[in-house]
Structure formats: C-alpha cells, structure tokens
Scaffold this active site. Structure first.
Site, short mmCIF file in Angstrom:
data_model
loop_
_atom_site.label_atom_id
_atom_site.label_comp_id
_atom_site.label_asym_id
_atom_site.label_seq_id
_atom_site.Cartn_x
_atom_site.Cartn_y
_atom_site.Cartn_z
N ARG A 168 3.25 -3.36 17.50
CA ARG A 168 4.06 -2.98 16.50
C ARG A 168 4.16 -4.32 15.93
NH1 ARG A 168 6.72 1.19 14.49
NH2 ARG A 168 6.59 2.07 16.44
N ARG A 180 -3.37 9.62 16.03
CA ARG A 180 -2.70 8.29 16.46
C ARG A 180 -2.34 8.29 17.90
NH1 ARG A 180 3.20 6.54 13.82
NH2 ARG A 180 4.00 5.27 15.60
N GLU A 206 0.87 -1.24 -0.08
CA GLU A 206 0.05 -0.08 -0.08
C GLU A 206 0.98 1.17 -0.05
OE1 GLU A 206 -3.82 -1.76 2.79
OE2 GLU A 206 -2.23 -0.45 3.51
N ARG A 212 -2.15 10.21 10.30
CA ARG A 212 -3.25 8.97 10.67
C ARG A 212 -4.33 9.24 11.53
NH1 ARG A 212 -0.98 3.28 12.47
NH2 ARG A 212 -2.71 1.94 12.18
N LYS A 219 2.28 4.44 1.23
CA LYS A 219 2.40 5.26 2.70
C LYS A 219 2.48 6.60 2.47
CE LYS A 219 5.14 4.60 6.77
NZ LYS A 219 4.65 6.25 7.23
N PHE A 236 -7.74 2.85 4.97
CA PHE A 236 -6.77 1.63 4.46
C PHE A 236 -7.04 0.34 5.33
CE2 PHE A 236 -4.01 4.33 7.12
CZ PHE A 236 -3.96 3.34 8.40
N GLU A 280 -6.09 8.03 6.48
CA GLU A 280 -5.08 9.11 6.45
C GLU A 280 -5.57 10.30 5.97
OE1 GLU A 280 -0.26 9.48 6.94
OE2 GLU A 280 -1.91 7.55 7.32
#
EC number: 6.5.1.1
Length: 523
Positions: free
Chosen positions: A385, A235, A213, A220, A215, A313, A264
């Site tokens: 993460r 975020r 995708e 965000r 970036k 997304f 985004e």
C-alpha cells in the site's frame, strides 16, 4: 510440527501489542516449522498465521461451526495432518457432500484441544485477527531466515505469494530467493493505495502535480500476455482467464508481444454508466481457475447477457522490459503508446485543487467510485500500500442500531468486538440487519462498548454471539450498498466501519431500511 504450537503462538501474537514481539514470536514458530526442511509446512504455517488457507475455500464457514464436539483432552494434531484434512474437506463434492463435509469437520474438531478448536474456528471463519499483517509476517520471515527484510518483500512482491517465498527462504536460502523475478505469466501482488480525505489533501501529501484517474467500481485485473497467450488474474491472484474472453480479445488486439498490465473489468450500461458492482462480479463466478468450473456455452451466454469492458491503467512489463521501477509518468507514457484512448481510464495531470475537484465531481457524476491520485515519480510498489497512490472517495454514513455483538479474538480477546448492524423498519417497528463490522474501533471504544453491551445483553453472554436489546445507536461509514441473500433485507453495507457511538440519538431516530433501499436504488 504440532498444531498446538501454532495455536499457542497465534494466541500470544494476538495478545501482544508490540510489533517487535509479534515478529519475534512468529519467527520462532517459522524456524521450528523449517527444522526438517519441510517447505510445505512452512508455507502452511505462514498462511495460517496470516489468516488464510492454502486451499483458499473449502466450503466451511461460520454456519458449519456453530455446533462442535467437546474438545480433546490432549493435543495430537499435526500441521501436516490438519492441512491434509482441509484438502480432503475441500474436495468433497456430489450428492450427500454436505453431510460428508460436516462429518469430516466434526472429526477434526473432536481431535482438537480447546485452544486448537478456537484457532481452527477463527481460521475457518475468517476471524483470525491477531495483527500478523503482511508487513509483520514478511519481517518475521526475514528474521527466521536471516535474510534482509527488503529482499523478502521484493521476492513476495514479485511472486505474489509470501508463503511460497517463506518456504523458499527458510529451506533454500539466498539461492532459492534469487529465483523470484518478474515473469510474464506469474501473477504479481498488485500495488494498493492509501486513503486521502480529499483532492486538496492528496495534492499536499504528494507535494505538487499529481495524476488523477477515474476510480471505476469494477473488478481489478492483472493481465499477462506472451505472444498469443493471455492470462488474467484477479486482485487476489486467482486465474479467471476463461471467464473473461472480452479482456483476452482486447489484450490480443494491442500492438505488443509481451506485457503485464493493470486494468479494470467492468459491466457498463448502454449509456456508458457502470452497473452496480455485483453485476460485474457475477461474471467472475466462484473458483475461477482456468478449466475449473468453466463451461464454454455458459460463459458465452453470460457474455451475451452482460458483456464486460476493460480499461488499462498501468503497465509493469512491455516486450522484454520491466517497468516496475520506472516512475508513473514513464509507465503511463508506455501505456498510452499501445492502448487506445477508449480503453484507458480518464486521467488528469494537475496541481490545481479546483481542477482536481472538478475532475472528481465529473467522475462521481458519471457513476464511478471516486478518483485515484498518483505521484508522477512513484515506482510501482507491487504488493504494498504505497504512499505514491492515494484514493479519494466520498464517505457515506448511516445511524444504525446494534442488534448483537461477538466476542473478539487475538488482542481483542475478552472484549465485545464485531457488531451486528440494523436499520429501523417503520412498517414493523423492528430492525433489519445489514451486516457486521469490527473496523474503526479504538482500544478505548472496545473497552466502552464491552461494558455497555454487557448492560444491554438480552440473554446469555457466554456464547460467541451476544444478543442485545436494540437501544444503542452507532454512526457507520460505508462505501456502498450491495445485494445480499444473507440478510433479510436483501442488502448489505460495503466496507462498513464505526465512526462513533451516538448517545445523543434514540433507536427511534436511527435511519430506516427505506433510506438504505433508496441509496441502493440510486447506486
């Protein structure tokens, strides 16, 4: 609970290199904080030991902490008292507020011992680096509460608020933890990506076909909709709904009743290329809460001057169905069914390195940051993460000169750590500061640079900042260059980190401020 107990634990955690020892020491402090069922006290201690304030911003930074009163001889401060003081300081506003705030800060520090002053200074200055990262803290909460670590992580993921989860776990037990579920209107910690060295590395690590995708270099946002009500979070989970009417309108236009989506928000030029990040960021302002510091005409004017676009997304919830545990492919299929193509990020599913590389190059040529690579089978690991998401971005480097260095804290106590970076100015023969960094330094590098910089010291070495003779060149990796009023060149590096020291280069061979400005202009 006394502040000295937290400050002592912070110093001990920072001095330890053992993850298990850190977890045990933090758990001990949290158990003590929860002894009398004080949920607020538990949440505050978790926030502080994570390097955060529950109040977020209170208008006190390093500039306000340069001159402090002598420390108190004996500890008298309590956690609740300091928390209340932070709230009072953050509430100061209006004419003469700077002087009143400075007075309150001085009163607080005058009542603190030397160890407490060090803790408070680093906490308020954003420099409390002691290794109490989210994973360590979650495990410490689990140990203190006698709960499974996975249960604590899941609750924190859904709440987007580890301090709140800790308070519930330590004062309410399993019943309180069960209340943390995915809810529309309750922001969730976003899933984050690990770093990959390139598309080939990303494909190898994901083990086959992957979703690539674009970036985008925007901001965000997490978007919640319940009927005709929309809430938008950053975020960091700040509510910015009122500031982003375009995102609200785009969300209300979707053929759904309820959703939680990842997206985004970005400012685009007329040709579709992105503006530099700070143009987008200017629409978010400071504070950003619903109804706080938001005035309709100002927002309308900002929108007219610089409208934002939104690109979706990912999808976490859709019309009563939670999608967190569904694979990426299923979540994207649901997203595609409700979001028009022009409001989705560009995407490619492939296992071919050459095709992925072409996609990356096309994305970069369009002015974007790079690509995200996602496993089609990965679930949404909110607040973590995850290994199922990898980011691929080009690495830019500069050879800069170290102008000064700061004494470290936590496990870096006694080491010269945070370096001030300067680019050469051919016009004056001097150097222009572009920012600071402590990232990328190994233990061996810290030992080497402490000895080296003490040799280069150009003045006293017993203060917080040690000025240096501009002789040491360092190679710095960075993600971009942004506008900054903080530094004399009007620019600062984004996400700067140390790659290596260049003993083979003299300061005269360092990159110039003109090189940095050219990079800034290209962006």
């Amino acid at each position: 609970m006394q502040l000295i107990d937290v400050a002592t634990a912070s110093a001990e955690v920072g001095a330890s290199s053992s993850r298990l020892a850190k977890i045990a020491r933090i758990a001990e402090v949290l158990a003590a904080a929860a002894e009398h069922g004080d949920a607020r006290q538990v949440a505050v201690v978790v926030s502080w030991l994570s390097g955060d304030l529950p109040q977020r911003q209170i208008g006190v930074g390093w500039a306000a902490l340069r001159s402090l009163p002598p420390p108190a001889p004996q500890p008298t401060l309590t956690v609740s008292g300091v928390d209340a003081a932070f709230t009072e300081i953050g509430a100061v506003a209006g004419k003469g507020s700077q002087a009143r705030r400075a007075g309150l800060v001085a009163d607080l520090f005058a009542a603190a011992t030397e160890l407490e002053q060090t803790f408070l200074r680093r906490l308020l200055g954003g420099e409390l680096r002691q290794g109490a990262l989210a994973g360590v803290m979650a495990d410490a909460v689990a140990k203190a509460a006698g709960a499974p670590a996975a249960t604590i992580r899941r609750a924190a993921m859904l709440a987007g608020d580890l301090p709140g989860v800790a308070a519930a776990a330590l004062t309410g037990g399993a019943a309180a933890l069960s209340a943390f579920t995915l809810r529309v209107g309750q922001p969730v910690g976003p899933m984050l990506a690990q770093t990959s060295t390139g598309v080939a590395d990303a494909l190898e690590r994901l083990g086959g076909d992957a979703v690539f995708e674009a970036k985008l270099d925007g901001a965000r946002v997490q978007i919640h909709r319940s009927g005709n009500e929309v809430a938008i979070y950053t975020r960091s989970l700040d509510d910015v709904t009122v500031r982003l009417p375009e995102v609200v309108e785009a969300t209300l236009a979707l053929p759904v009743t309820d959703l939680i989506a990842d997206g985004e928000a970005i400012a685009l030029r007329a040709d579709g290329r992105p503006h530099r990040f700070q143009v987008t960021a200017s629409r978010f302002g400071r504070g950003g809460g619903r109804g706080r510091n938001d005035r309709g005409p100002d927002i309308a004017a900002a929108r007219a001057a610089q409208p934002l676009s939104v690109f979706f997304f990912d999808l976490l919830h859709l019309d009563g169905a939670d999608l967190l545990d569904e694979p990426t492919s299923e979540r994207l299929s649901s997203l595609d069914a409700i979001v028009p193509p022009e409001q989705r990020v560009d995407r490619l599913l492939t296992g071919d390195v050459e095709a992925a590389q072409r996609f990356l190059e096309t994305t970069l040529a369009a002015g974007h940051e790079g690509v995200m690579t996602k496993s089609p089978t990965a679930s949404y690991e909110a607040g973590r993460r995850g290994a199922g998401w990898l980011k691929v971005k080009p690495v830019h480097t500069l050879d800069l000169v170290v102008l000064a260095v700061e004494w470290g804290s936590g496990r870096r106590t006694g080491k010269l750590s945070n370096i001030h970076l300067g680019a050469r100015d051919p016009a004056t023969g001097g150097f222009v500061m572009l920012g600071k960094t402590f990232k990328g330094m190994t233990d061996a590098m810290l030992d080497w640079q402490t000895a080296r910089f003490l040799e280069l010291a150009d003045g006293p070495t017993d203060g917080w900042v040690v000025k240096l003779r501009p002789e040491q060149v360092v190679e710095i990796a960075f993600d971009g260059v942004q506008t900054s009023s903080r530094y004399p060149g009007g620019m600062a590096l984004r996400f700067a980190r140390v790659l290596r020291y260049r003993d083979d280069k003299s300061p005269a061979e360092a990159d110039t401020i003109d090189t940095v400005r050219a990079f800034y202009d290209r962006e």
